[in-house]
Design a protein around this motif. Structure first.
Motif, PDB file in Angstrom:
ATOM      1  N   THR A  81      -1.672  -4.820   9.963  1.00  0.00           N
ATOM      2  CA  THR A  81      -0.241  -4.568   9.798  1.00  0.00           C
ATOM      3  C   THR A  81       0.352  -5.443   8.703  1.00  0.00           C
ATOM      4  O   THR A  81       1.126  -4.965   7.861  1.00  0.00           O
ATOM      5  N   ASP A  82      -0.009  -6.690   8.714  1.00  0.00           N
ATOM      6  CA  ASP A  82       0.501  -7.576   7.660  1.00  0.00           C
ATOM      7  C   ASP A  82       0.108  -7.065   6.282  1.00  0.00           C
ATOM      8  O   ASP A  82       0.935  -6.972   5.366  1.00  0.00           O
ATOM      9  N   VAL A  83      -1.156  -6.739   6.145  1.00  0.00           N
ATOM     10  CA  VAL A  83      -1.634  -6.281   4.838  1.00  0.00           C
ATOM     11  C   VAL A  83      -0.924  -4.987   4.441  1.00  0.00           C
ATOM     12  O   VAL A  83      -0.520  -4.809   3.283  1.00  0.00           O
ATOM     13  N   HIS A 101       2.031  -4.002   5.203  1.00  0.00           N
ATOM     14  CA  HIS A 101       3.385  -4.299   4.728  1.00  0.00           C
ATOM     15  C   HIS A 101       3.363  -4.834   3.309  1.00  0.00           C
ATOM     16  O   HIS A 101       4.207  -4.477   2.483  1.00  0.00           O
ATOM     17  N   VAL A 102       2.405  -5.671   3.032  1.00  0.00           N
ATOM     18  CA  VAL A 102       2.324  -6.210   1.675  1.00  0.00           C
ATOM     19  C   VAL A 102       2.038  -5.088   0.683  1.00  0.00           C
ATOM     20  O   VAL A 102       2.680  -4.987  -0.368  1.00  0.00           O
ATOM     21  N   LEU A 116       2.649  -1.913   0.976  1.00  0.00           N
ATOM     22  CA  LEU A 116       3.804  -1.025   0.837  1.00  0.00           C
ATOM     23  C   LEU A 116       4.913  -1.692   0.029  1.00  0.00           C
ATOM     24  O   LEU A 116       5.564  -1.044  -0.806  1.00  0.00           O
ATOM     25  N   ALA A 117       5.107  -2.975   0.260  1.00  0.00           N
ATOM     26  CA  ALA A 117       6.137  -3.681  -0.507  1.00  0.00           C
ATOM     27  C   ALA A 117       5.791  -3.674  -1.986  1.00  0.00           C
ATOM     28  O   ALA A 117       6.654  -3.444  -2.843  1.00  0.00           O
ATOM     29  N   LEU A 118       4.539  -3.904  -2.282  1.00  0.00           N
ATOM     30  CA  LEU A 118       4.125  -3.907  -3.686  1.00  0.00           C
ATOM     31  C   LEU A 118       4.347  -2.525  -4.304  1.00  0.00           C
ATOM     32  O   LEU A 118       4.870  -2.407  -5.415  1.00  0.00           O
TER      33      LEU A 118
END
Lengths: 217, 217
Positions: free
Chosen positions: B150-152, B154-155, B157-159
């Motif tokens: 999940t953390d990855v 989000h990163v 998607l943010a990028l």
DNA sequence: CTTGATTCCGAAACAGTGTTCCGAATAGCA
DNA sequence: TGCTATTCGGAACACTGTTTCGGAATCAAG
């Protein structure tokens, strides 16, 4: 009754300040010319005289936002750790977006459809970009990062913008811990990945995935 | 004169389709209730009867956008290379944003101040997020990525969002080559950096930079 | 000090929004 | 065929951006 102040000295600043205050206090939807004029204790045509248009007023707000962000950057001091300095810049960017969320929205995700950024507007952002490029260049010279400074700076800025956007939208989670964890993860991973120059970036990508010119729709 | 069509079958779809067409053709500023009603060959109160509000109409556009993005994702097929598959998802996301720029603006950078995303709206985005989480998980299981899925996600998607935003704003450069180069650089670097779990992320960051809870203003 | 020209602000007027109210026409049902 | 409920259409409100015009304050000259 005597005119309260001089003729036309700081009126422009007063109007601009009023617009920023309304934006911060009541949101983008409340930024109307009437409200701005009232808050600045002046009249509507004065606003038009000074800024020509509502888009002109918004444009000045936009510029002022980048001035303020640049001012924050200038307050940062350098250490002997370029990577830490770069991360401090990112942290400063993040706190700016958090504390001026509506203004940041005007600056980065244009809630005003009538603001059509031209070359001049893009130029206003260049100081911010140049600042980050400078820090990236220091990192490259120190061997902490590789590749082209401008390219890396764009990636770093895009990552910061994307994270800020997601944080503002509440997509990064509700707990402070998870939000922070994801910021840290993102920048650590990206900066680590940028430690060495991407050796065969073009080849690898063309081979392994369609992140090239125009993927078929 | 006889009514051209049936009572209330596809009218809602017609209005929604008209809104999307106006949005795509004339931009967000041209999305007025009158124009939508005229384009759908109906009346203004019908729009209000169907959607209650202009915000309600925009909200449906928002949902439809995520449905379409999800539909594109579903068209992608899996290979035996999880990393390539993940990059294909990103490429699909990028092309979606490029081809539906205004719609993407509604979805990701809310040009409509009156759209106040509640839990329901956030839920609409969860399918997209879950899809990316699934691909990231495949990468983790294949040893191509590490850390929490999940953390990855989000990163990642943010990028992607940040890059798409910068591309749309023209900040990534004017030449196709430089834009593509920066996309490739960003994702290659970030995915490379995420190859191994960030070993001492918290420690390193707390030590080296102020990317933690609330940096002093 | 008076007077005049100039410059600016203030109230009111216009066009175009979102939104609502009420009449009218239609569809389904007895 | 007639009734009723539902939905659509035109017209009306409140509020926005924008402009116009009259009047008041300011400065300079006589």
């Amino acid at each position: 009754m005597p005119r309260p102040k001089q003729r036309t000295p700081a009126l422009r600043d007063r109007v601009l300040r009023a617009a920023l205050a309304i934006l911060a206090d009541e949101g983008a939807g409340a930024l109307t010319t009437r409200k701005v004029a009232a808050a600045a204790a002046t009249s509507i045509p004065a606003v038009y005289e000074l800024f020509g248009d509502k888009a002109g007023l918004v444009r000045e707000v936009y510029f002022e936002g980048f001035r303020r962000l640049g001012g924050r950057f200038d307050e940062l001091d350098h250490t002997d750790d370029p990577r830490a300095d770069l991360l401090a810049v990112i942290a400063s960017y993040r706190s700016f977006v958090r504390e001026n969320s509506v203004l940041a929205g005007v600056m980065f995700s244009r809630p005003f459809a009538d603001l059509d950024p031209s070359a001049k507007e893009l130029g206003a952002t260049s100081t911010v970009r140049k600042f980050i490029v400078g820090h990236v260049r220091r990192c490259i010279e120190a061997g902490v990062l590789a590749s082209d400074a401008t390219d890396v700076a764009h990636v770093v800025l895009a990552l910061a913008q994307g994270l800020a956007l997601q944080e503002a939208a509440g997509w990064l989670g509700t707990s402070k811990a998870s939000v922070n964890r994801r910021w840290m993860l993102a920048f650590n991973a990206t900066l680590d990945g940028l430690r060495e120059a991407q050796p065969d970036a073009r080849q690898r990508l063309v081979r392994s995935s369609p992140l090239h010119p125009c993927a078929p729709r």
